[in-house]
Design an enzyme around this catalytic site. Structure first.
Site, short mmCIF file in Angstrom:
data_model
loop_
_atom_site.label_atom_id
_atom_site.label_comp_id
_atom_site.label_asym_id
_atom_site.label_seq_id
_atom_site.Cartn_x
_atom_site.Cartn_y
_atom_site.Cartn_z
N TYR A 18 -0.10 -0.02 10.56
CA TYR A 18 -0.47 -0.48 9.21
C TYR A 18 0.66 -0.18 8.23
O TYR A 18 1.05 -1.04 7.43
CB TYR A 18 -1.76 0.20 8.76
CG TYR A 18 -2.23 -0.23 7.39
CD1 TYR A 18 -2.59 -1.55 7.14
CD2 TYR A 18 -2.32 0.69 6.34
CE1 TYR A 18 -3.04 -1.95 5.89
CE2 TYR A 18 -2.76 0.30 5.09
CZ TYR A 18 -3.12 -1.01 4.87
OH TYR A 18 -3.56 -1.40 3.62
N SER A 54 0.84 -1.20 0.00
CA SER A 54 0.00 0.00 0.00
C SER A 54 0.88 1.25 0.00
O SER A 54 2.03 1.21 0.43
CB SER A 54 -0.88 0.00 1.25
OG SER A 54 -1.50 1.25 1.45
#
Length: 304
Positions: free
Chosen positions: A178, A152
């Site tokens: 994350y 990501s």
């Protein structure tokens, strides 16, 4: 530095367009998290091209339902459970040509696995790391196998903190956690590409783009997340567009021979511009020393 690789495709391209004309008959593929979001479209595209696809998901009922829709098999896999990962890998018989490490959890409240690992690092990185190592023999047996690591742009939020991987001393921030797990996904591809080149295994990472899926369930009502999206100028993709880069790396002959790279919008990413949180790849995510260190640390954790 290697020359940046580009394709005829762009951020508007869909998985179906990317895989058009590709014949995967006789190829076997696994898509983790293939029961929702871009995983569904990834499984659909690979199956439509003729591959024998297994959707590996924690929710077996959902995986079976999607499998019946797209023409894929279903199997249970809980990436946060070492026993589940080991069992799945041990049960796999025969060669494996394509492994798409797609499943993940994003910006969750602080949660720990039974080992005490922070959940996002434990699931997004360690779960997939253990799975891929467990399937290494099957990948090597395939000859020319591909592993796809779905990362990501959130990797731009920070490096892997080797001194405190599991937020035991620093304050927990769901986005920092994350981002760390997504940086780890890229570093895994960098090191695996080196270690497994002699086995004919190609490993690449990617950013699928901003797609509205169940991945956002922890942050949908978070004003900070909404503000971040608005300020970044992010343009949402459809799930079909979001799966395109995964499918390119999993199956397209265009990228044959490429390994250890990071793609976005169906092309290799450019270096990130400092301070920009939307596009490009951070130098630390491609750092070969950090990649080797992460591999060794991950092996030690899984064997602890």
């Amino acid at each position: 530095m290697a020359t940046r690789f580009t394709t005829p495709f762009n951020r508007e391209s869909t998985a179906a367009e990317v895989i058009s004309g590709v014949d995967l008959t006789g190829k076997r593929a696994i898509v983790t998290g293939g029961a929702s979001g871009i995983g569904v479209e990834t499984a659909r595209a690979l199956a439509k091209a003729g591959a024998e696809v297994t959707i590996a998901a924690r929710n077996l009922e959902a995986a079976e339902k999607v499998g019946a829709e797209v023409g894929a098999r279903a199997a249970h896999l809980d990436l946060a459970d070492r026993a589940s990962v080991a069992r799945f890998a041990a049960d796999w018989q025969g060669p494996l040509h394509i492994l798409v490490n797609n499943a993940g959890v994003m910006a969750s409240p602080l949660t720990r696995t039974p080992e005490g690992w922070e959940l996002q690092f434990g699931t997004n990185h360690l779960g997939h790391f253990g799975l891929t190592l467990g399937l290494h023999r099957a990948l090597a047996a395939a000859g020319g196998a591909r592993v796809v690591s779905v990362s990501s742009s959130a990797h731009l939020m920070g490096e892997v903190d080797f001194e405190d991987l599991h937020f035991e001393r620093r304050p927990y921030d769901p986005w920092v956690a994350y981002g760390q797990s997504k940086t780890a996904n890229i570093l895994f591809a960098v090191e695996a590409a080196q270690r497994w080149a002699a086995d004919g295994i190609e490993v690449n990472a990617l950013m699928p783009g901003g797609i509205r899926t169940g991945l956002q369930r922890h942050v949908e009502s978070d004003p900070g997340f909404q503000q971040m999206v608005a300020s970044s100028g992010m343009q949402w993709k459809t799930t079909e567009q979001g799966a395109a880069t995964s499918v390119l790396l999993a199956a397209s002959p265009l990228v044959a021979g490429l390994s250890g790279r990071y793609f976005e919008d169906v092309n290799e990413a450019v270096p990130n511009i400092s301070g920009e949180l939307r596009a490009g790849v951070a130098p630390y995510a491609l750092d070969t020393e950090a990649a080797k260190r992460l591999w060794d640390v991950s092996v030690a954790l899984l064997n602890s």
